[in-house]
Scaffold this active site. Structure first.
Site, PDB file in Angstrom:
ATOM      1  N   GLY A  11     -43.351  -3.391  26.007  1.00 23.12           N
ATOM      2  CA  GLY A  11     -43.652  -3.575  24.587  1.00 23.12           C
ATOM      3  C   GLY A  11     -45.086  -4.044  24.392  1.00 23.12           C
ATOM      4  N   ARG A  72     -42.231   3.836  28.303  1.00 24.36           N
ATOM      5  CA  ARG A  72     -41.207   3.588  29.309  1.00 24.36           C
ATOM      6  C   ARG A  72     -41.233   4.735  30.313  1.00 24.36           C
ATOM      7  NH1 ARG A  72     -40.154  -1.687  27.953  1.00 24.36           N
ATOM      8  NH2 ARG A  72     -39.800  -1.853  25.697  1.00 24.36           N
ATOM      9  N   ASP A 103     -41.696  -8.689  32.259  1.00 20.58           N
ATOM     10  CA  ASP A 103     -41.010  -8.693  33.555  1.00 20.58           C
ATOM     11  C   ASP A 103     -40.661  -7.297  34.046  1.00 20.58           C
ATOM     12  OD1 ASP A 103     -39.046  -8.237  31.686  1.00 20.58           O
ATOM     13  OD2 ASP A 103     -37.736  -9.854  32.315  1.00 20.58           O
ATOM     14  N   THR A 125     -46.542 -10.304  26.501  1.00 22.61           N
ATOM     15  CA  THR A 125     -45.307 -10.079  25.752  1.00 22.61           C
ATOM     16  C   THR A 125     -45.192 -11.138  24.671  1.00 22.61           C
ATOM     17  OG1 THR A 125     -42.878 -10.198  25.850  1.00 22.61           O
ATOM     18  CG2 THR A 125     -44.078 -11.349  27.568  1.00 22.61           C
ATOM     19  N   ASP A 127     -42.527 -12.333  23.610  1.00 20.25           N
ATOM     20  CA  ASP A 127     -41.310 -13.111  23.816  1.00 20.25           C
ATOM     21  C   ASP A 127     -41.556 -14.467  24.491  1.00 20.25           C
ATOM     22  OD1 ASP A 127     -40.017 -10.910  22.764  1.00 20.25           O
ATOM     23  OD2 ASP A 127     -39.547 -10.067  24.731  1.00 20.25           O
ATOM     24  N   ASP A 129     -41.374 -15.203  27.568  1.00 16.36           N
ATOM     25  CA  ASP A 129     -40.204 -15.420  28.430  1.00 16.36           C
ATOM     26  C   ASP A 129     -40.500 -15.249  29.922  1.00 16.36           C
ATOM     27  OD1 ASP A 129     -40.661 -12.705  28.350  1.00 16.36           O
ATOM     28  OD2 ASP A 129     -38.563 -12.137  28.045  1.00 16.36           O
ATOM     29  N   ARG A 171     -35.990 -10.981  22.399  1.00 16.99           N
ATOM     30  CA  ARG A 171     -35.063 -10.456  23.395  1.00 16.99           C
ATOM     31  C   ARG A 171     -34.048 -11.531  23.753  1.00 16.99           C
ATOM     32  NH1 ARG A 171     -37.124  -7.630  28.913  1.00 16.99           N
ATOM     33  NH2 ARG A 171     -37.764  -9.779  29.227  1.00 16.99           N
TER      34      ARG A 171
END
Length: 319
Positions: A11, A72, A103, A125, A127, A129, A171
């Protein structure tokens, strides 16, 4: 090492362009040639690779998204696909690679490293995360986008005396929801890392009503479920009418904040330094405002941890 490549994968996040710029200019400053790989691992397999000059990354530090594009790629998950990717790198004489992403992107970097190809990961990202770094590129910008949206929604919530449920990205991580909730004084925050339930949300709404408050902001991280599901559950338990807003991909775009631009510049430059030093299979990050690096495989085997103190603080301040 004379030639390196750089790609963005997964993303998109605000600040990726600043990281690409840093990689290119840091490398050229040290006498290396830099090649941009377009459309991530898919472009690597397809050979969408071009040499980048200093001017190639001019006037991009303030732009959201990624000039290298992202995609992707299921083919890269196969041994055959990775073999093609290595051949493409060898064709262009590329000796090291910087991968900017999350990741999933780092899993690809690990595979290249296992095949003997030096690869460095840069966490990009919204996120936030990724273990091993306090911040990921794009998180601060996304956070400020969410805060701006909630500020506007609260005006309407107050005017109409209604309960508004706002769904944010992240996410399986609740960082965006938690940080925006604290920053905007949300009455309830639902995130995967906490045990709060719909009953807890209902209790807070009812407690607010008892002291004369007729509106509230409820933030839901997508890892918990949809805002519509939360609204339906509240309706079933209380018959309270709510309004739902899903912020969606607006959180991924926009000009990066100063924090993200500087972070991306520091991490991108460090990635080049590591390649020059002969390092491979590492991820750069920032901890306590110091640039660090870790084994990517170790990063992928650890679980992202949210700030527990922030969870407690959010509950204490939203009484």
């Amino acid at each position: 090492m004379k030639k390196i490549g750089v790609l963005t994968s997964g993303g998109d996040s605000p600040g990726m362009n600043a990281a690409v710029r840093a990689v290119v200019r840091k490398a050229i400053f040290h006498g290396l040639e830099v090649y941009g790989i377009y459309q991530g691992y898919k472009g690597l397999i397809d050979g969408h690779i071009e040499k980048l000059e200093v001017g190639s990354v001019g006037d991009i530090i303030h732009r959201g998204g990624t000039i290298l594009y992202t995609a992707r790629c299921e083919e890269f998950k196969t041994e055959e696909g990775r073999a093609i990717a290595i051949k493409q790198l060898e064709k262009f004489g590329i000796e090291g690679l910087v991968v900017i992403g999350g990741d999933g992107s780092f899993q690809g970097a690990v595979k290249l490293t296992e095949l003997g190809f030096p690869t460095i990961g840069v966490p990009g990202t919204i996120d936030n995360d990724i273990p091993g770094t306090d911040w990921t590129i794009g998180f601060d910008t996304a956070l400020n986008t969410v805060i701006d949206a909630i500020d506007k929604i609260r005006d309407t919530a107050t005017s109409h005396e209604r309960q508004f449920i706002i769904e944010v990205m992240g996410r399986n991580a609740g960082d965006i929801a938690l940080w925006s909730g604290v920053a905007d004084g949300a009455e309830s925050i639902l995130i995967p890392e906490d045990t709060s339930t719909i009953d807890d949300v209902v209790n807070r709404i009812e407690q607010g009503k008892q002291r004369g408050k007729e509106h509230s902001i409820i933030i839901v991280a997508e890892g918990v479920g949809t805002a519509s599901d939360v609204a339906a559950a509240i309706k079933e338990k209380t018959d309270i009418d709510t309004r739902v807003t899903v912020l969606g991909h607006i959180q991924r775009g926009g000009s990066p904040t100063a924090l993200d631009r500087v972070l991306a510049s520091r991490l991108g430059a460090k990635a080049v330094e590591l390649l020059i030093e002969g390092q491979q299979g590492r991820m750069v990050g920032i901890q306590e405002n110091k640039i660090v690096h870790h084994d990517i495989l170790d990063v992928l085997t650890k679980k992202h941890e949210i700030c527990k103190d922030m969870i407690s603080l959010a509950k204490e301040l939203s009484i």
